[in-house]
Motif scaffolding. Structure first.
Motif, PDB file in Angstrom:
ATOM      1  N   ASN A   1     -55.491   2.765   2.199  1.00  0.00           N
ATOM      2  CA  ASN A   1     -54.998   3.839   3.043  1.00  0.00           C
ATOM      3  C   ASN A   1     -54.031   3.250   4.062  1.00  0.00           C
ATOM      4  OD1 ASN A   1     -55.203   5.401   5.724  1.00  0.00           O
ATOM      5  ND2 ASN A   1     -56.005   6.864   4.221  1.00  0.00           N
ATOM      6  N   VAL A   2     -52.875   3.863   4.244  1.00  0.00           N
ATOM      7  CA  VAL A   2     -51.842   3.328   5.129  1.00  0.00           C
ATOM      8  C   VAL A   2     -52.333   3.217   6.568  1.00  0.00           C
ATOM      9  CG1 VAL A   2     -49.548   3.781   6.095  1.00  0.00           C
ATOM     10  CG2 VAL A   2     -49.970   4.173   3.675  1.00  0.00           C
ATOM     11  N   ASN A   3     -53.122   4.187   7.041  1.00  0.00           N
ATOM     12  CA  ASN A   3     -53.550   4.202   8.441  1.00  0.00           C
ATOM     13  C   ASN A   3     -54.823   3.408   8.698  1.00  0.00           C
ATOM     14  OD1 ASN A   3     -51.394   5.883   9.299  1.00  0.00           O
ATOM     15  ND2 ASN A   3     -52.444   7.597   8.346  1.00  0.00           N
ATOM     16  N   SER A   4     -55.850   3.599   7.877  1.00  0.00           N
ATOM     17  CA  SER A   4     -57.146   2.955   8.130  1.00  0.00           C
ATOM     18  C   SER A   4     -57.329   1.652   7.368  1.00  0.00           C
ATOM     19  CB  SER A   4     -58.280   3.906   7.742  1.00  0.00           C
ATOM     20  OG  SER A   4     -58.295   4.105   6.330  1.00  0.00           O
ATOM     21  N   LEU A   5     -56.483   1.389   6.392  1.00  0.00           N
ATOM     22  CA  LEU A   5     -56.587   0.240   5.484  1.00  0.00           C
ATOM     23  C   LEU A   5     -57.883   0.256   4.669  1.00  0.00           C
ATOM     24  CD1 LEU A   5     -55.118  -2.667   7.649  1.00  0.00           C
ATOM     25  CD2 LEU A   5     -53.957  -1.235   5.986  1.00  0.00           C
ATOM     26  N   ALA A   6     -58.481   1.430   4.489  1.00  0.00           N
ATOM     27  CA  ALA A   6     -59.657   1.558   3.628  1.00  0.00           C
ATOM     28  C   ALA A   6     -59.217   1.329   2.184  1.00  0.00           C
ATOM     29  CB  ALA A   6     -60.291   2.936   3.775  1.00  0.00           C
ATOM     30  N   PRO A   7     -59.914   0.449   1.444  1.00  0.00           N
ATOM     31  CA  PRO A   7     -59.485   0.140   0.074  1.00  0.00           C
ATOM     32  C   PRO A   7     -59.800   1.256  -0.920  1.00  0.00           C
ATOM     33  CG  PRO A   7     -61.474  -1.075   0.618  1.00  0.00           C
ATOM     34  CD  PRO A   7     -61.061  -0.353   1.863  1.00  0.00           C
ATOM     35  N   TYR A   8     -58.873   1.459  -1.857  1.00  0.00           N
ATOM     36  CA  TYR A   8     -59.069   2.409  -2.948  1.00  0.00           C
ATOM     37  C   TYR A   8     -59.129   1.698  -4.295  1.00  0.00           C
ATOM     38  CZ  TYR A   8     -58.569   6.339   0.140  1.00  0.00           C
ATOM     39  OH  TYR A   8     -58.787   7.244   1.130  1.00  0.00           O
ATOM     40  N   LEU A   9     -58.353   0.623  -4.438  1.00  0.00           N
ATOM     41  CA  LEU A   9     -58.350  -0.128  -5.682  1.00  0.00           C
ATOM     42  C   LEU A   9     -58.093  -1.591  -5.360  1.00  0.00           C
ATOM     43  CD1 LEU A   9     -58.243  -0.214  -8.848  1.00  0.00           C
ATOM     44  CD2 LEU A   9     -55.775   0.136  -8.631  1.00  0.00           C
ATOM     45  N   TYR A  10     -58.862  -2.467  -5.998  1.00  0.00           N
ATOM     46  CA  TYR A  10     -58.678  -3.907  -5.847  1.00  0.00           C
ATOM     47  C   TYR A  10     -58.642  -4.512  -7.235  1.00  0.00           C
ATOM     48  CZ  TYR A  10     -59.910  -8.812  -5.002  1.00  0.00           C
ATOM     49  OH  TYR A  10     -59.932 -10.181  -4.993  1.00  0.00           O
ATOM     50  N   LYS A  11     -57.634  -5.355  -7.509  1.00  0.00           N
ATOM     51  CA  LYS A  11     -57.536  -6.033  -8.800  1.00  0.00           C
ATOM     52  C   LYS A  11     -57.341  -7.520  -8.560  1.00  0.00           C
ATOM     53  CE  LYS A  11     -54.049  -3.629 -10.401  1.00  0.00           C
ATOM     54  NZ  LYS A  11     -53.015  -3.104 -11.304  1.00  0.00           N
ATOM     55  N   ARG A  12     -57.980  -8.289  -9.395  1.00  0.00           N
ATOM     56  CA  ARG A  12     -57.869  -9.747  -9.321  1.00  0.00           C
ATOM     57  C   ARG A  12     -57.694 -10.270 -10.741  1.00  0.00           C
ATOM     58  NH1 ARG A  12     -63.087 -13.530  -8.391  1.00  0.00           N
ATOM     59  NH2 ARG A  12     -62.063 -15.512  -8.723  1.00  0.00           N
ATOM     60  N   GLU A  13     -56.614 -11.012 -10.967  1.00  0.00           N
ATOM     61  CA  GLU A  13     -56.385 -11.622 -12.276  1.00  0.00           C
ATOM     62  C   GLU A  13     -56.084 -13.092 -12.039  1.00  0.00           C
ATOM     63  OE1 GLU A  13     -54.079 -10.751 -16.439  1.00  0.00           O
ATOM     64  OE2 GLU A  13     -53.370  -9.760 -14.627  1.00  0.00           O
TER      65      GLU A  13
ATOM     66  N   SER B   1     -67.901  -0.300   6.097  1.00  0.00           N
ATOM     67  CA  SER B   1     -67.082  -1.443   6.522  1.00  0.00           C
ATOM     68  C   SER B   1     -66.805  -2.426   5.375  1.00  0.00           C
ATOM     69  CB  SER B   1     -67.767  -2.176   7.680  1.00  0.00           C
ATOM     70  OG  SER B   1     -69.014  -2.669   7.266  1.00  0.00           O
ATOM     71  N   THR B   2     -67.077  -2.026   4.140  1.00  0.00           N
ATOM     72  CA  THR B   2     -66.847  -2.895   2.981  1.00  0.00           C
ATOM     73  C   THR B   2     -65.359  -2.980   2.665  1.00  0.00           C
ATOM     74  OG1 THR B   2     -68.996  -2.325   2.066  1.00  0.00           O
ATOM     75  CG2 THR B   2     -67.386  -3.244   0.541  1.00  0.00           C
ATOM     76  N   ASN B   3     -64.887  -4.217   2.470  1.00  0.00           N
ATOM     77  CA  ASN B   3     -63.493  -4.472   2.132  1.00  0.00           C
ATOM     78  C   ASN B   3     -63.415  -5.543   1.052  1.00  0.00           C
ATOM     79  OD1 ASN B   3     -61.979  -2.944   4.253  1.00  0.00           O
ATOM     80  ND2 ASN B   3     -63.250  -4.223   5.560  1.00  0.00           N
ATOM     81  N   ASP B   4     -62.296  -5.580   0.359  1.00  0.00           N
ATOM     82  CA  ASP B   4     -62.031  -6.685  -0.549  1.00  0.00           C
ATOM     83  C   ASP B   4     -61.369  -7.798   0.259  1.00  0.00           C
ATOM     84  OD1 ASP B   4     -58.950  -6.460  -0.866  1.00  0.00           O
ATOM     85  OD2 ASP B   4     -59.693  -4.419  -1.168  1.00  0.00           O
ATOM     86  N   ILE B   5     -61.176  -8.954  -0.348  1.00  0.00           N
ATOM     87  CA  ILE B   5     -60.665 -10.120   0.374  1.00  0.00           C
ATOM     88  C   ILE B   5     -59.220  -9.930   0.839  1.00  0.00           C
ATOM     89  CG2 ILE B   5     -59.990 -11.396  -1.702  1.00  0.00           C
ATOM     90  CD1 ILE B   5     -61.444 -12.893   1.547  1.00  0.00           C
ATOM     91  N   VAL B   6     -58.371  -9.301   0.030  1.00  0.00           N
ATOM     92  CA  VAL B   6     -56.968  -9.109   0.421  1.00  0.00           C
ATOM     93  C   VAL B   6     -56.889  -8.172   1.628  1.00  0.00           C
ATOM     94  CG1 VAL B   6     -54.704  -8.272  -0.316  1.00  0.00           C
ATOM     95  CG2 VAL B   6     -56.137  -9.542  -1.910  1.00  0.00           C
ATOM     96  N   THR B   7     -57.624  -7.064   1.582  1.00  0.00           N
ATOM     97  CA  THR B   7     -57.635  -6.131   2.703  1.00  0.00           C
ATOM     98  C   THR B   7     -58.163  -6.816   3.958  1.00  0.00           C
ATOM     99  OG1 THR B   7     -57.982  -4.316   1.155  1.00  0.00           O
ATOM    100  CG2 THR B   7     -58.451  -3.868   3.469  1.00  0.00           C
ATOM    101  N   THR B   8     -59.187  -7.632   3.819  1.00  0.00           N
ATOM    102  CA  THR B   8     -59.758  -8.345   4.960  1.00  0.00           C
ATOM    103  C   THR B   8     -58.720  -9.258   5.606  1.00  0.00           C
ATOM    104  OG1 THR B   8     -61.967  -8.261   3.999  1.00  0.00           O
ATOM    105  CG2 THR B   8     -61.591  -9.913   5.706  1.00  0.00           C
ATOM    106  N   ILE B   9     -57.966  -9.985   4.797  1.00  0.00           N
ATOM    107  CA  ILE B   9     -56.933 -10.871   5.336  1.00  0.00           C
ATOM    108  C   ILE B   9     -55.912 -10.076   6.145  1.00  0.00           C
ATOM    109  CG2 ILE B   9     -54.973 -12.334   4.691  1.00  0.00           C
ATOM    110  CD1 ILE B   9     -56.735 -13.288   2.295  1.00  0.00           C
ATOM    111  N   TYR B  10     -55.483  -8.941   5.620  1.00  0.00           N
ATOM    112  CA  TYR B  10     -54.511  -8.127   6.348  1.00  0.00           C
ATOM    113  C   TYR B  10     -55.139  -7.479   7.579  1.00  0.00           C
ATOM    114  CZ  TYR B  10     -50.574  -8.639   3.194  1.00  0.00           C
ATOM    115  OH  TYR B  10     -49.512  -9.144   2.484  1.00  0.00           O
ATOM    116  N   LYS B  11     -56.398  -7.038   7.488  1.00  0.00           N
ATOM    117  CA  LYS B  11     -57.051  -6.403   8.634  1.00  0.00           C
ATOM    118  C   LYS B  11     -57.224  -7.367   9.806  1.00  0.00           C
ATOM    119  CE  LYS B  11     -59.574  -2.440   6.932  1.00  0.00           C
ATOM    120  NZ  LYS B  11     -60.880  -1.794   6.932  1.00  0.00           N
TER     121      LYS B  11
END
Length: 164
Positions: free
Chosen positions: A89-101, A147-157
């Motif tokens: 989400n642009v405002n809250s940075l709540a994750p909707y999709l996380y992909k790791r390859e 308050s659950t986030n993926d690692i990429v979102t956490t780094i940006y947050k």
């Protein structure tokens, strides 16, 4: 490893919820990843972090992408080709999709997590390559907290933390 544990403890001590006030679209950050080889700090890979807005049929999301690639001179030694992506989400940075390859030294893994923020459920898909070259998938569903986030979102947050 000790440094990673310290960083995770540091992160756990802060609430990473709230409004996005520091991450915009069309950012590009480039870093060099180094490794201590027998006392010499050696540049091994390039890490690129990029952001862009993505419009869906229902909303606008922020696409956060991190790529790590070894410099070509190290590919014969140990090749790294990793991509981590989050759609938030642009405002809250709540994750909707996380992909790791990840593809590291011939080890391949793909993971995808679909976050349903309304029901607080997460659908995960993991794909691994067997030694014979075929793939197998594992699909699971979990519940998660607000308050659950993926690692990429956490780094940006972390950029939204008030450090004063």
């Amino acid at each position: 490893m000790k440094q990673l544990v310290i960083v995770l403890i540091f992160i756990a001590g802060f609430s990473l919820n709230g409004q996005n006030n520091s991450i915009g679209s069309n950012e590009k950050l480039v870093f060099t990843a180094s490794y201590n080889m027998s006392g010499l700090l050696t540049d091994l890979a390039q890490v690129t972090m990029e952001t862009k807005e993505v419009k869906t049929s229902k909303t606008t999301l922020l696409h956060l992408k991190c790529k790590a690639r070894t410099y070509s001179k190290w590919d014969n030694f140990f090749k790294i080709d990793d991509t981590y992506e989050s759609y938030v989400n642009v405002n809250s940075l709540a994750p909707y999709l996380y992909k790791r390859e990840i593809n590291e030294g011939g080890h391949y893994k793909f993971m995808k997590y679909n976050f349903n923020q309304r029901t607080k459920t997460l659908k995960s898909q993991m794909r691994k390559r067997r030694s014979n070259g075929t793939f197998w998938d594992v699909n699971k569903t979990y519940t998660f907290g607000s308050s659950t986030n993926d690692i990429v979102t956490t780094i940006y947050k972390l950029r939204n933390l008030n450090i004063e």
